[in-house]
Design a protein around this motif. Structure first.
Motif: not given
Ligand SMILES: NC(=O)c1ccc[n+]([C@@H]2O[C@H](COP(=O)([O-])OP(=O)(O)OC[C@H]3O[C@@H](n4cnc5c(N)ncnc54)[C@H](OP(=O)(O)O)[C@@H]3O)[C@@H](O)[C@H]2O)c1
Length: 228
Positions: A11-14, A154-165, A168-171
């Motif tokens: 999701f992030v790499g692309r 080093i990057a330390r994000p919190s939750l990463i949200v958006g339209d995933r393939d 990930r309801m929990g996230e």
């Protein structure tokens, strides 16, 4: 500068690959050689202007590739989830094997090749002494990156949200509830808390990763407002 993106299909790499291409770069997008979607990724990344690389996850092979491609920035955006590990038939401590194990291969390859800047996508709460297997593996991976002897961020994000393939309801629910509580905290004066823990999106995070990859400063951990 030649950027090489591990976890380019994520999701992030692309998004890192896409944004580097938009800026006129010629990034290399790594896809695992046994990916069932290799053909699709070749088409997608080719359309963006990126090169696809399928070097196996092996230190010697990866080091040779980094050397051949004269890589100067190595983005490490990899990691598994329970459902992905299940479909990959990985069992036991999945985070130790994948999140930590693949990062170790990447770091060892970097050390023995072009010594590129490591841009490690970690997580808020990463800590090698944590009880959570995920945060512990992330903390151990950060320790490897810090001890590598090559430049790192080093990057330390919190939750990463958006339209995933995948769903990930929990996230999504966790991010929604968390962000609402943090909005209240922000109004009550907890602005730093809000900046540190509120969710982010793949495009915002990717842009921040590229920024810290190219900044003169290195050997630092970046989180919160500095990742926006
Ligand atoms: N999601 C969040 O809210 C969050 C928050 C903070 C930090 N993070 C960290 O950031 C990392 C990247 O996030 P993301 O959302 O971009 O993850 P993602 O979409 O799940 O992408 C993970 C990447 O890792 C690769 N990968 C997973 N298992 C592999 C294996 N066994 N062998 C080779 N490659 C493998 C995937 O390749 P394939 O596509 O081939 O499977 C994919 O390129 C995560 O791993 C996570 O630890 C995530």
């Amino acid at each position: 500068m030649t950027a090489f993106v591990l976890g380019a299909t994520g999701f992030v790499g692309r998004e890192v690959v896409r944004q580097l291409c938009v800026r006129g770069g010629k990034p290399v997008a790594h896809v695992r050689p046994d990916s069932s979607k290799l053909g699709d990724w070749r088409t997608k990344f080719g359309e963006l202007g990126a090169t696809v690389d399928v070097t196996p996850w092996d230190v010697t092979a990866m080091a040779a590739t980094l050397r051949d491609r004269a890589v100067t920035q190595l983005y490490i955006c990899i990691g598994t989830t329970r459902s992905k590990a299940k479909s990959d038939q990985v069992s036991g401590n999945i985070y130790e094997q994948i999140d930590l194990g693949l990062t170790k291969i990447a770091v060892d390859a970097a050390k023995t090749s072009t010594k590129p800047r490591l841009v490690y996508l970690s997580s808020i709460g990463a800590d090698s002494t944590a009880r959570s297997a995920y945060l512990k593996a992330r903390g151990q991976a950060e320790d490897l990156v810090r001890a590598s002897g090559v430049p790192w961020v080093i990057a330390r994000p919190s939750l990463i949200v958006g339209d995933r393939d995948e769903n990930r309801m929990g996230e999504r629910v966790g991010a929604g509830i968390g962000d609402s509580l943090l909005a209240v905290a922000g109004v009550l004066g907890g602005k730093n808390l809000r900046a540190r823990y509120r969710s982010t999106s793949a495009d915002v995070l990717a842009s921040a990763l590229i920024r810290i990859a190219e900044a003169p400063e290195h050997d630092c951990i970046v989180d919160g407002a500095n990742l926006r």
